[in-house]
Design an enzyme around this catalytic site. Structure first.
Site, PDB file in Angstrom:
ATOM      1  N   ASN A  30      -7.162   5.973  -1.970  1.00 26.58           N
ATOM      2  CA  ASN A  30      -6.114   4.825  -1.529  1.00 26.58           C
ATOM      3  C   ASN A  30      -6.168   3.805  -2.516  1.00 26.58           C
ATOM      4  OD1 ASN A  30      -4.193   3.142  -0.409  1.00 26.58           O
ATOM      5  ND2 ASN A  30      -4.668   3.864   1.741  1.00 26.58           N
TER       6      ASN A  30
ATOM      7  N   GLU B 210      -6.293   8.852   7.470  1.00 22.26           N
ATOM      8  CA  GLU B 210      -6.853   8.187   6.063  1.00 22.26           C
ATOM      9  C   GLU B 210      -8.371   8.692   5.579  1.00 22.26           C
ATOM     10  OE1 GLU B 210      -6.156   4.249   4.754  1.00 22.26           O
ATOM     11  OE2 GLU B 210      -4.881   4.077   6.446  1.00 22.26           O
TER      12      GLU B 210
ATOM     13  N   GLU C 287       0.890  -1.324   0.016  1.00 21.66           N
ATOM     14  CA  GLU C 287       0.003  -0.050   0.080  1.00 21.66           C
ATOM     15  C   GLU C 287       0.870   1.127  -0.120  1.00 21.66           C
ATOM     16  OE1 GLU C 287      -1.481   0.777   3.785  1.00 21.66           O
ATOM     17  OE2 GLU C 287      -3.314   1.700   3.238  1.00 21.66           O
TER      18      GLU C 287
ATOM     19  N   ASN D 137       0.095  -1.123   5.352  1.00 25.84           N
ATOM     20  CA  ASN D 137       0.953  -0.028   6.236  1.00 25.84           C
ATOM     21  C   ASN D 137       0.330  -0.281   7.531  1.00 25.84           C
ATOM     22  OD1 ASN D 137       3.067   2.435   4.743  1.00 25.84           O
ATOM     23  ND2 ASN D 137       1.444   1.134   3.534  1.00 25.84           N
TER      24      ASN D 137
ATOM     25  N   CYS E 123      -4.753  -3.126   2.967  1.00 25.69           N
ATOM     26  CA  CYS E 123      -4.721  -2.829   4.523  1.00 25.69           C
ATOM     27  C   CYS E 123      -5.665  -3.223   5.353  1.00 25.69           C
ATOM     28  CB  CYS E 123      -3.996  -1.167   4.800  1.00 25.69           C
ATOM     29  SG  CYS E 123      -3.193  -1.176   6.341  1.00 25.69           S
TER      30      CYS E 123
ATOM     31  N   LYS F 135      -9.861   1.457  -1.992  1.00 27.07           N
ATOM     32  CA  LYS F 135      -9.884   0.966  -0.618  1.00 27.07           C
ATOM     33  C   LYS F 135     -11.177   1.388  -0.048  1.00 27.07           C
ATOM     34  CE  LYS F 135      -7.261   1.066   3.809  1.00 27.07           C
ATOM     35  NZ  LYS F 135      -5.837   1.430   4.362  1.00 27.07           N
TER      36      LYS F 135
END
Lengths: 337, 337
Positions: free
Chosen positions: A132, A168, A65, A218, A193, A149
């Site tokens: 993302n 995020e 990621e 991550n 993730c 994501k």
């Protein structure tokens, strides 16, 4: 007398033999990327791992990621995100900095999967969107699929009580679906993730036929809301991916940006997991490292066509609450006695 | 600028302190039950374990699936099931044979969870129904809840190629929901055997607020459709229950009928699992055995109110396929090249 009324009249049988559908896959773990490390430097690191994998005739290499930059959601940036953070986003893919990665992949005949921060062109209302994102690139250098994501963790507002931020939900919009693609001789899906902790992720992908699920992550070791989870990060990461593989009869490749990045220690432990749920390859260090395995996509059938034959055994009529409800609804309290 | 538009404006914070909600729980594993072992003998075995648990001040003891009889779906019985198999079903609960278990529980002040084959009274059409059922009984001997197995594994027709049959789909109708109840100081849900392999089970229960999930099972080591899974039975059983606990912030108690029963070796490895996903108690043998643990139901908050705060982080709008589809739909084949 038949007590249940479904597709069961057909007899089941032992699993039939079949030829293999082999693929050599690599998990390309990346160590920390510094805040000001130039793209060209990171791309050089990715290319070095790509060459290492290609020298072992790997056909698909999976990067983590946000592989091109540091994990920038750890910082709160005053003002509008689009004024101060644009440097961390890719507005084209490939762009000038990433074209060498595509060129090298095509020259080596190796496919890859890459996570990065995406900034879209303006939409019809003139708005640019931030995701993302992770892409899948075939051995000829063409982008086969793009995933955004769905499960954004963390928070949206600045929370000074944390050692570092996890913004995020400030810096990205969420994606809305779990597409799958035919590629690399099978059906491939992606997740990113925090998606890997949610069983709905694997299930949605498997309902799209996924045999191979590629997941970059991550994961800071320190989890501010409940530090009792810190010591369990590796266990939890493997637990959810192993269960996701087994329960959906799919291979899972989980790839970390590990090591220490801008003072934050992140989980490594990248791995390749078989449909049995067993880890069949694992990184041994926390920095840049390639782990690889030969996988036979036909092995998915051992689970998808027996215990987890969805069209025979799933019970969507009993799952309504999964899509009707977002949060839990507990039974009413008991009367005082 | 806020990039996502949900309930996120509220800041998150570190988990607040709270008092404990402690409960002492036992997993009461049962060894094999012979085909002709009388109910009174089995009930005596259950009572012996109940007394052992009560001597340690256990408040809730969990017995396995179909605890009162042998696992009779391993046999194909010619003719109508209701003519030949009635002996294996309970037409009342408690009935004459099981009343002593209820009496003992009430006298000892211990609650219990019990799996058995249920034969209902005739419905308005005069039909009697058969379920693979589990009940939860409070410390005063009252039945708090009843659960009927949703995911029936195996097959419906006689399949002579198998070493032994797995005719649950012949001998039972499926249940249709995952209820939860307030009991034992928390919110309790139940599941049975194969239910534990399906992530939808835990998720539906957790969306009903479940903090404690009680699961009985009978799992033959030999899996006829794919014997490569035999050696992984314990790993798989623990993997799915540990993931179910963690991903839903709930305690899970998994209880086997283990040992060898009528020549069939069955998985033991009964356990109690914390919301961290870690096994905190485990049986050491394959026969009748009690494993217990003190559990604090408040520990569920460490997961339910942080990483897995469903109402903040779940994305039901991306999960539609989970209830719209039963089986998988793969992307169309690639064109020939």
């Amino acid at each position: 007398m038949s007590l249940i009324d479904d597709a069961d009249a057909a007899a089941s049988g032992p699993l039939s033999e079949s030829g293999g559908r082999w693929l050599r896959v690599a998990a390309a773990q990346l160590g920390g990327v510094a805040r000001h490390e130039p793209r060209s430097s990171v791309v050089d690191r990715l290319i070095a791992m790509m060459r290492q994998a290609a020298s072992a005739d790997v056909e698909l290499i999976v990067f983590p990621e946000l592989a091109l930059t540091t994990f920038f959601p750890r910082w709160y940036v005053e003002g509008e995100p689009d004024l101060d953070l644009d440097w961390f986003y890719e507005s084209e893919m490939p762009g000038p900095d990433t074209q060498p990665l595509f060129d090298e992949a095509k020259a080596l005949g190796i496919g890859f999967c890459l996570g990065y921060a995406e900034l879209t062109p303006p939409d019809e209302d003139g708005r640019r969107h931030r995701y993302n994102t992770q892409i899948l690139v075939e051995r000829d250098g063409t982008i086969v699929g793009k995933y955004r994501k769905v499960h954004l963790p963390g928070h949206r507002e600045h929370e000074p009580w944390r050692e570092f931020q996890h913004l995020e939900r400030r810096y990205f919009e969420p994606g809305d679906d779990f597409p799958t693609w035919r590629a690399f001789g099978g059906v491939v899906g992606m997740a990113i993730c925090n998606d890997r902790r949610w069983p709905e992720t694997y299930r949605a992908l498997a309902l799209g036929g996924a045999e191979l699920i590629l997941i970059g992550y991550n994961t800071p070791i320190h989890y501010a809301p409940d530090p009792s989870q810190n010591a369990l990060q590796s266990f939890h990461s493997h637990l959810v991916m192993q269960a996701g593989a087994y329960q959906n009869g799919a291979f899972v490749v989980g790839v970390a940006k590990g090591g220490t990045e801008e003072g934050v220690e992140s989980l490594a432990d990248s791995c390749i997991i078989a449909p049995s749920g067993r880890i069949i390859a694992l990184t041994a260090h926390t920095g840049d490292e390639v782990a690889f395995a030969d996988i036979d996509l036909e092995l998915c059938r051992n689970y998808k066509e027996t215990l987890f034959q969805f069209d025979r055994y799933r019970r969507p009529e009993a799952y309504g609450v999964l899509t009707e409800r977002r949060g839990p609804v507990s039974p009413p309290p008991l009367p005082e006695t």
